[in-house]
Design an enzyme around this catalytic site. Structure first.
Site, PDB file in Angstrom:
ATOM      1  N   TYR A   1      74.027  58.440 -28.361  1.00  0.00           N
ATOM      2  CA  TYR A   1      73.415  59.768 -28.378  1.00  0.00           C
ATOM      3  C   TYR A   1      73.818  60.500 -27.101  1.00  0.00           C
ATOM      4  O   TYR A   1      73.868  59.910 -26.021  1.00  0.00           O
ATOM      5  CB  TYR A   1      71.894  59.650 -28.419  1.00  0.00           C
ATOM      6  CG  TYR A   1      71.322  59.060 -29.692  1.00  0.00           C
ATOM      7  CD1 TYR A   1      71.562  59.631 -30.929  1.00  0.00           C
ATOM      8  CD2 TYR A   1      70.489  57.933 -29.630  1.00  0.00           C
ATOM      9  CE1 TYR A   1      71.007  59.102 -32.089  1.00  0.00           C
ATOM     10  CE2 TYR A   1      69.924  57.397 -30.789  1.00  0.00           C
ATOM     11  CZ  TYR A   1      70.184  57.983 -32.003  1.00  0.00           C
ATOM     12  OH  TYR A   1      69.636  57.459 -33.145  1.00  0.00           O
TER      13      TYR A   1
ATOM     14  N   PHE B   1      71.684  53.784 -32.323  1.00  0.00           N
ATOM     15  CA  PHE B   1      70.553  54.390 -33.034  1.00  0.00           C
ATOM     16  C   PHE B   1      69.213  54.253 -32.302  1.00  0.00           C
ATOM     17  O   PHE B   1      68.215  54.822 -32.737  1.00  0.00           O
ATOM     18  CB  PHE B   1      70.414  53.825 -34.459  1.00  0.00           C
ATOM     19  CG  PHE B   1      71.566  54.150 -35.361  1.00  0.00           C
ATOM     20  CD1 PHE B   1      71.753  55.446 -35.827  1.00  0.00           C
ATOM     21  CD2 PHE B   1      72.479  53.176 -35.737  1.00  0.00           C
ATOM     22  CE1 PHE B   1      72.826  55.764 -36.652  1.00  0.00           C
ATOM     23  CE2 PHE B   1      73.562  53.479 -36.559  1.00  0.00           C
ATOM     24  CZ  PHE B   1      73.725  54.768 -37.021  1.00  0.00           C
TER      25      PHE B   1
ATOM     26  N   HIS C   1      75.794  57.736 -44.207  1.00  0.00           N
ATOM     27  CA  HIS C   1      75.165  57.728 -42.881  1.00  0.00           C
ATOM     28  C   HIS C   1      73.727  58.249 -42.982  1.00  0.00           C
ATOM     29  O   HIS C   1      73.428  59.094 -43.829  1.00  0.00           O
ATOM     30  CB  HIS C   1      75.977  58.612 -41.934  1.00  0.00           C
ATOM     31  CG  HIS C   1      75.663  58.423 -40.497  1.00  0.00           C
ATOM     32  ND1 HIS C   1      74.617  59.061 -39.870  1.00  0.00           N
ATOM     33  CD2 HIS C   1      76.255  57.655 -39.549  1.00  0.00           C
ATOM     34  CE1 HIS C   1      74.584  58.714 -38.601  1.00  0.00           C
ATOM     35  NE2 HIS C   1      75.563  57.851 -38.369  1.00  0.00           N
TER      36      HIS C   1
ATOM     37  N   ASP D   1      79.133  56.546 -31.508  1.00  0.00           N
ATOM     38  CA  ASP D   1      79.049  56.604 -30.050  1.00  0.00           C
ATOM     39  C   ASP D   1      77.613  56.899 -29.654  1.00  0.00           C
ATOM     40  O   ASP D   1      76.783  57.242 -30.498  1.00  0.00           O
ATOM     41  CB  ASP D   1      80.028  57.629 -29.468  1.00  0.00           C
ATOM     42  CG  ASP D   1      79.709  59.071 -29.797  1.00  0.00           C
ATOM     43  OD1 ASP D   1      79.014  59.308 -30.819  1.00  0.00           O
ATOM     44  OD2 ASP D   1      80.146  59.962 -29.060  1.00  0.00           O
TER      45      ASP D   1
END
Length: 219
Positions: A64, A75, A184, A62
């Site tokens: 930031y 990102f 991740h 989702d």
């Protein structure tokens, strides 16, 4: 809704009852809370990367949730905003993998313009509350997006970082596509398989092999 070929690809989805309810709920959330990204940027990843141009998909969870960070591309953050740790690690791997210098800009728009769909599976979030909108219907919508991408005749690279993104692998059933998966890039897991995974060079090797133009990862 989008302004390019995604409107045709997702036309049936836009007309479903859950999607009407989702948009109505999101409108209400914007009126009650500080919600990110800015309303006009919620579908931004689709506008920068038309369906016909998608060669690579990077899947995020989702947006930031810090002030000013989200800009509608997973990102990616606007210039002038402090770089989040996950993006810092992405750039470190980029430098190690393909030799790109660490960029001054933190915006990944140059990737999006080359056919890299920077898709969050949830497209909105309340300020300072991670995953606050994960159960309101976005997942139904973005699962359908992944299924539509799986149907593409041209090969696509799907980059899945972390367990949540990897859970979407079940929708990628077309053998002509490539799935690259690893830990991740967050500080909690980057040393457990993200660093050294070489997603950028693997992506370009696959694109070249399939007579597609490689991505210029340098920002």
């Amino acid at each position: 809704m989008i302004g390019n070929d995604w409107d045709n690809v997702l036309d049936s989805e836009f007309k479903k009852e859950y999607f009407y309810k989702l948009l109505k709920f999101v409108q209400l959330e914007y009126s009650k809370h500080e919600v990110y990204p800015p309303k006009k940027e919620v579908f931004r990843c689709f506008r920068y990367t038309p369906y016909k141009n998608v060669k690579v998909v990077i899947l995020g969870q989702d947006p930031y949730h810090g002030y000013g960070e989200a800009e509608g591309l997973c990102f990616s953050v606007p210039d002038g905003i402090k770089r989040p740790p996950s993006l810092t690690n992405i750039f470190k791997e980029l430098e190690s993998d393909v030799g790109c210098s660490i960029p001054k800009s933190s915006s990944l728009i140059p990737w999006a313009k080359q056919g890299v769909l920077l898709l969050n599976t949830t497209l909105t979030v309340i300020k300072d509350h991670a995953n606050s909108h994960k159960d309101i219907g976005w997942g139904v919508f973005t699962d359908e997006v992944i299924k539509k991408l799986n149907e593409k005749a041209e090969p696509v690279v799907f980059i899945l970082w972390g367990n949540f993104a990897r859970s979407k692998k079940k929708f990628i059933t077309n053998s002509k596509h490539l799935v690259i998966e690893s830990a991740h890039p967050s500080p909690l897991s980057a040393y457990n398989g993200f660093f050294g995974s070489k997603p950028f060079s693997k992506t370009n090797e696959f694109l070249v092999k399939n007579n597609l133009k490689p991505i210029n990862w340098q920002i």
